[in-house]
Write a protein that holds these residues in place. Sequence first.
Motif, short mmCIF file in Angstrom:
data_model
loop_
_atom_site.label_atom_id
_atom_site.label_comp_id
_atom_site.label_asym_id
_atom_site.label_seq_id
_atom_site.Cartn_x
_atom_site.Cartn_y
_atom_site.Cartn_z
N UNK A 132 43.44 31.12 89.05
CA UNK A 132 42.93 29.78 88.78
C UNK A 132 41.68 29.54 89.65
N UNK A 133 40.53 29.26 89.01
CA UNK A 133 39.29 29.04 89.79
C UNK A 133 38.68 27.69 89.45
N UNK A 134 39.52 26.67 89.28
CA UNK A 134 39.02 25.35 88.91
C UNK A 134 37.93 24.86 89.87
N UNK A 135 38.22 24.92 91.16
CA UNK A 135 37.25 24.41 92.14
C UNK A 135 36.00 25.26 92.17
N UNK A 136 36.22 26.58 92.13
CA UNK A 136 35.08 27.49 92.18
C UNK A 136 34.18 27.29 90.97
N UNK A 137 34.79 27.06 89.80
CA UNK A 137 34.01 26.87 88.59
C UNK A 137 33.12 25.62 88.70
N UNK A 138 33.68 24.56 89.31
CA UNK A 138 32.88 23.34 89.50
C UNK A 138 31.65 23.67 90.32
N UNK A 139 31.88 24.44 91.39
CA UNK A 139 30.78 24.82 92.27
C UNK A 139 29.76 25.68 91.53
N UNK A 140 30.27 26.62 90.70
CA UNK A 140 29.37 27.48 89.92
C UNK A 140 28.57 26.69 88.91
N UNK A 141 29.23 25.67 88.31
CA UNK A 141 28.53 24.83 87.35
C UNK A 141 27.38 24.11 88.04
N UNK A 142 27.64 23.66 89.29
CA UNK A 142 26.58 23.03 90.09
C UNK A 142 25.44 24.01 90.30
N UNK A 143 25.80 25.24 90.67
CA UNK A 143 24.80 26.28 90.92
C UNK A 143 23.95 26.52 89.67
N UNK A 144 24.65 26.63 88.52
CA UNK A 144 23.94 26.89 87.27
C UNK A 144 22.98 25.75 86.95
N UNK A 145 23.48 24.51 87.17
CA UNK A 145 22.62 23.36 86.91
C UNK A 145 21.39 23.40 87.81
N UNK A 146 21.65 23.68 89.10
CA UNK A 146 20.54 23.74 90.06
C UNK A 146 19.56 24.83 89.67
N UNK A 147 20.11 25.95 89.20
CA UNK A 147 19.26 27.07 88.83
C UNK A 147 18.39 26.69 87.63
#
Lengths: 396, 268
Positions: A132-147
Amino acid sequence: MSDAADDEQLPELDLRLTQENLDEFYEHAPCGYCSCLPDGTLIKVNQTLLDLLGYTRNELVAHMALQDLFTIGGRLHYETHCVPLLLLQGQVREISYLLRRKDRTTLPVLMNCALLRDADQQPLVVRVTLFDITERRKYEAELLRAKDHAEQQREQLAKANEQLQRKNEQLTRINADLDSFVYTASHDLRQPIDNMAGLFTELKHSATFHDPAATSMVLMFEEALQQILDTIGGLTAVVQQQRELEQVPNEAVALQPITEEIIRSLPGIDPPATFTLDFSAIPTLQLARPSLHSMLFNLLSNALKYADPSRPAHIRVSTALVDGAPVLSVQDNGRGINLERHGPELFQLFRRFHPEVAGSGMGLYLVNRLVRQAGGRVAVESKVGQGTTFRIFLPR
Amino acid sequence: MDVLKRNNVTVSGEGKQAMVFVHGFGCNQQMWRLVAPVFAADYRVVLLDLVGAGRSNLAAYDPAHYSSLDAHAEDVLQVLGALDLHDVVLVGHSVGAIIAMLAAIEEPTRVAQLVLVAPSPRYLNDVGYTGGFEPVDINDLLEDMGNNYLGWSGAFTPVVMGQPSRSELTTELNTSFCSTDPAIAQHFARVTFLGDNRADLLLVRTPSLILQCAYDVIAPLAVGTYMHRYMPDSELVVLDTSGHCPHLSVPQATIAAIQQFLRSTPTP
């Protein structure tokens, strides 16, 4: 050997640890486990995964495939990417998918798979772990948005830069065109004007004028001729100075001697002018020597030219340090300029503000151009009837 | 431009006729590892990477140029031209099968037989047509690809460890296997899954084998029968396997079906 004997070999361990059993660990491991046939059909699922998905064991085992747990995008990715990797390399690692729960909500997971083969090397079973990577995915989504955001900004910046570059090239071209135009114009005008001057001198010798007004007309003609020659000379000087400056390096120029030399070269006026030089704050300036010479020459000769005839001219040349940068000032007590009227045109080519005094309208244009080239700016203060101060602000 | 370098072309095997393999979406010529070597005894075997995949010249991937499959078909024909090949057996998998089909339509003399493994002329559902997917599913895939590239950089190197039975795979092949430039892969996914080549089926004059998996999410059985119905000189063989890659999951059956088809069609 008896169980009791085994226990005796672990005297230091907490006895509760020995209750850890593998089945229990499999069922309630802190990650989802499942096993499936090569075609994906689920054959074994641990309790953790059932809890994560909201299915019962009977709903999954033998009835659903691993791919059915993915979103359709994940299924496409699994078939085109993971299956070839599994079959060719035996395992895939760290694949990020969304699982579809029984209630249709999604759960982001990280998946590792390993393929087991039978004795004939035929694919037998795929073992799967799901984190389960719910929290990590949120963080990755932030990264993708920032990118994505950074990427957009980079594109905008590149576009703006390109525009700027084009504008710059355009300006450089226009500037060069202007210089060569001025050069050509002054060069092409010079020839016929010289001819005119020569012809007129011949005419004065050979012709006789009967009209009494002729003598003053001849004088006026000569003055007009001289004005044209001065203007052409000024134009030539602007272009030549520009071309020379491109080759002359900056150097430390001592102000006292160069200013004295310029004052000596200036024509005398009546009543005689007095000069005060004060370079104690900054005795030398870092500039191209011809450039400094031209700035001082034009400002000082202006100060004399536009001296107020009703009082002796007093001119003060000085340096100061303002905000850590050098400032060169030339202050006079001459006629002054109406800045409210003429301020905006002061540094334009061929602009004249004192028609009663001879001049070509080149001096201040040249000074301003040279100062800007050196990275500085010119400021003027003036009061009509009291005098004018020019300040040259140079870079640190 | 050297087209053989551009498409990372490798040639092996002996034979009068050439057999050319075109890989599908998400992989490269390594996909044919379990099938192509078998044919090297009787055919000149030609493997290639589509531009943007594997060890092709990634710099040559201009998204505007490769915005339709025709550009890839043109590349395949250029490779055949560079090797001076005619009447080849052209084998394609998935989107590579459609690329092979387009090449055969464009220059029929270059291709004597077509083998289409798990092909689909259109992935999206339409009125009276079941492709299997809705546009939202394709967006879903693109998003999943985006999510996976975050972890991709380091995901491929350790894969070979502990695989003694597969030791013939070199580390170099593994590091490049199926890992592509993310931007190119996403663009190619769009071109692949949003395209529509149904109208081209009628134009195929080359004898064709459609190799269909019985249970394939990507190219369902209905798609195989649809193709067979509209391709004039085609034969449909359904392999009793699941998934989208029969040349990997059931290589023996795949080889047998291709050999059977090649025997039944006259060699030029």
